[in-house]
Design a protein around this motif. Structure first.
Motif, PDB file in Angstrom:
ATOM      1  N   SER A  80       8.384  -3.323  -3.869  1.00 39.63           N
ATOM      2  CA  SER A  80       9.375  -2.788  -4.798  1.00 39.63           C
ATOM      3  C   SER A  80      10.749  -3.365  -4.532  1.00 39.63           C
ATOM      4  O   SER A  80      11.515  -3.618  -5.462  1.00 39.63           O
ATOM      5  CB  SER A  80       9.405  -1.263  -4.735  1.00 39.63           C
TER       6      SER A  80
ATOM      7  N   ALA B 101      10.627  -6.887  -5.938  1.00 36.01           N
ATOM      8  CA  ALA B 101      10.664  -6.842  -7.396  1.00 36.01           C
ATOM      9  C   ALA B 101      12.069  -6.510  -7.892  1.00 36.01           C
ATOM     10  O   ALA B 101      12.547  -7.109  -8.857  1.00 36.01           O
ATOM     11  CB  ALA B 101       9.661  -5.821  -7.925  1.00 36.01           C
TER      12      ALA B 101
ATOM     13  N   ILE C 194       3.986   4.682 -12.724  1.00 39.24           N
ATOM     14  CA  ILE C 194       4.457   3.301 -12.813  1.00 39.24           C
ATOM     15  C   ILE C 194       4.309   2.619 -11.462  1.00 39.24           C
ATOM     16  O   ILE C 194       3.881   1.463 -11.378  1.00 39.24           O
ATOM     17  CB  ILE C 194       5.919   3.262 -13.308  1.00 39.24           C
ATOM     18  N   ASN C 195       4.629   3.324 -10.400  1.00 41.17           N
ATOM     19  CA  ASN C 195       4.528   2.773  -9.052  1.00 41.17           C
ATOM     20  C   ASN C 195       3.072   2.448  -8.717  1.00 41.17           C
ATOM     21  O   ASN C 195       2.779   1.373  -8.173  1.00 41.17           O
ATOM     22  CB  ASN C 195       5.114   3.749  -8.041  1.00 41.17           C
TER      23      ASN C 195
ATOM     24  N   PHE D 299       0.682   1.776 -10.846  1.00 39.22           N
ATOM     25  CA  PHE D 299       0.284   0.647 -11.685  1.00 39.22           C
ATOM     26  C   PHE D 299       0.793  -0.668 -11.098  1.00 39.22           C
ATOM     27  O   PHE D 299       0.041  -1.646 -10.997  1.00 39.22           O
ATOM     28  CB  PHE D 299       0.817   0.837 -13.109  1.00 39.22           C
ATOM     29  N   LEU D 300       2.060  -0.705 -10.717  1.00 40.33           N
ATOM     30  CA  LEU D 300       2.616  -1.940 -10.156  1.00 40.33           C
ATOM     31  C   LEU D 300       1.966  -2.299  -8.825  1.00 40.33           C
ATOM     32  O   LEU D 300       1.759  -3.484  -8.534  1.00 40.33           O
ATOM     33  CB  LEU D 300       4.133  -1.813 -10.013  1.00 40.33           C
ATOM     34  N   ASN D 301       1.634  -1.298  -8.023  1.00 36.19           N
ATOM     35  CA  ASN D 301       0.932  -1.572  -6.767  1.00 36.19           C
ATOM     36  C   ASN D 301      -0.461  -2.141  -7.028  1.00 36.19           C
ATOM     37  O   ASN D 301      -0.901  -3.050  -6.323  1.00 36.19           O
ATOM     38  CB  ASN D 301       0.838  -0.314  -5.906  1.00 36.19           C
ATOM     39  N   SER D 302      -1.154  -1.621  -8.030  1.00 40.90           N
ATOM     40  CA  SER D 302      -2.488  -2.149  -8.339  1.00 40.90           C
ATOM     41  C   SER D 302      -2.397  -3.580  -8.877  1.00 40.90           C
ATOM     42  O   SER D 302      -3.245  -4.413  -8.555  1.00 40.90           O
ATOM     43  CB  SER D 302      -3.220  -1.249  -9.322  1.00 40.90           C
ATOM     44  N   VAL D 303      -1.363  -3.870  -9.666  1.00 42.98           N
ATOM     45  CA  VAL D 303      -1.164  -5.237 -10.143  1.00 42.98           C
ATOM     46  C   VAL D 303      -0.875  -6.168  -8.969  1.00 42.98           C
ATOM     47  O   VAL D 303      -1.437  -7.272  -8.875  1.00 42.98           O
ATOM     48  CB  VAL D 303      -0.026  -5.301 -11.187  1.00 42.98           C
ATOM     49  N   ALA D 304      -0.031  -5.733  -8.041  1.00 40.84           N
ATOM     50  CA  ALA D 304       0.285  -6.547  -6.867  1.00 40.84           C
ATOM     51  C   ALA D 304      -0.945  -6.777  -6.003  1.00 40.84           C
ATOM     52  O   ALA D 304      -1.156  -7.885  -5.492  1.00 40.84           O
ATOM     53  CB  ALA D 304       1.392  -5.888  -6.057  1.00 40.84           C
TER      54      ALA D 304
END
Length: 64
Positions: A4, A7, A48-49, A51-56
């Motif tokens: 984070s 990003a 949102i956090n 989701f972004l962690n799963s994308v990462a």
């Protein structure tokens, strides 16, 4: 935490470059930053956090 922070730093750099290139004015940039700030304090922030962690995680598993 590291993702984070990275990003946020990357998005800050992109925002500064866009302001300097005149592809976005300062007013809309401030509105976008405030939107992000208030979105982070909303009830949607954990989703949102995640989701972004799963994308990462997905990106880190890609082998070239």
């Amino acid at each position: 935490m590291v993702i984070s922070l990275s990003a946020a730093l990357l998005l800050a750099i992109v925002l500064v470059v866009m302001i300097r290139a005149n592809s976005i004015k300062v007013g809309p940039a401030i509105v976008a930053a405030l939107f992000g700030f208030f979105l982070a304090s909303s009830n949607m922030a954990p989703d949102i956090n995640r989701f972004l962690n799963s994308v990462a995680d997905t990106i880190s598993q890609i082998k070239l």
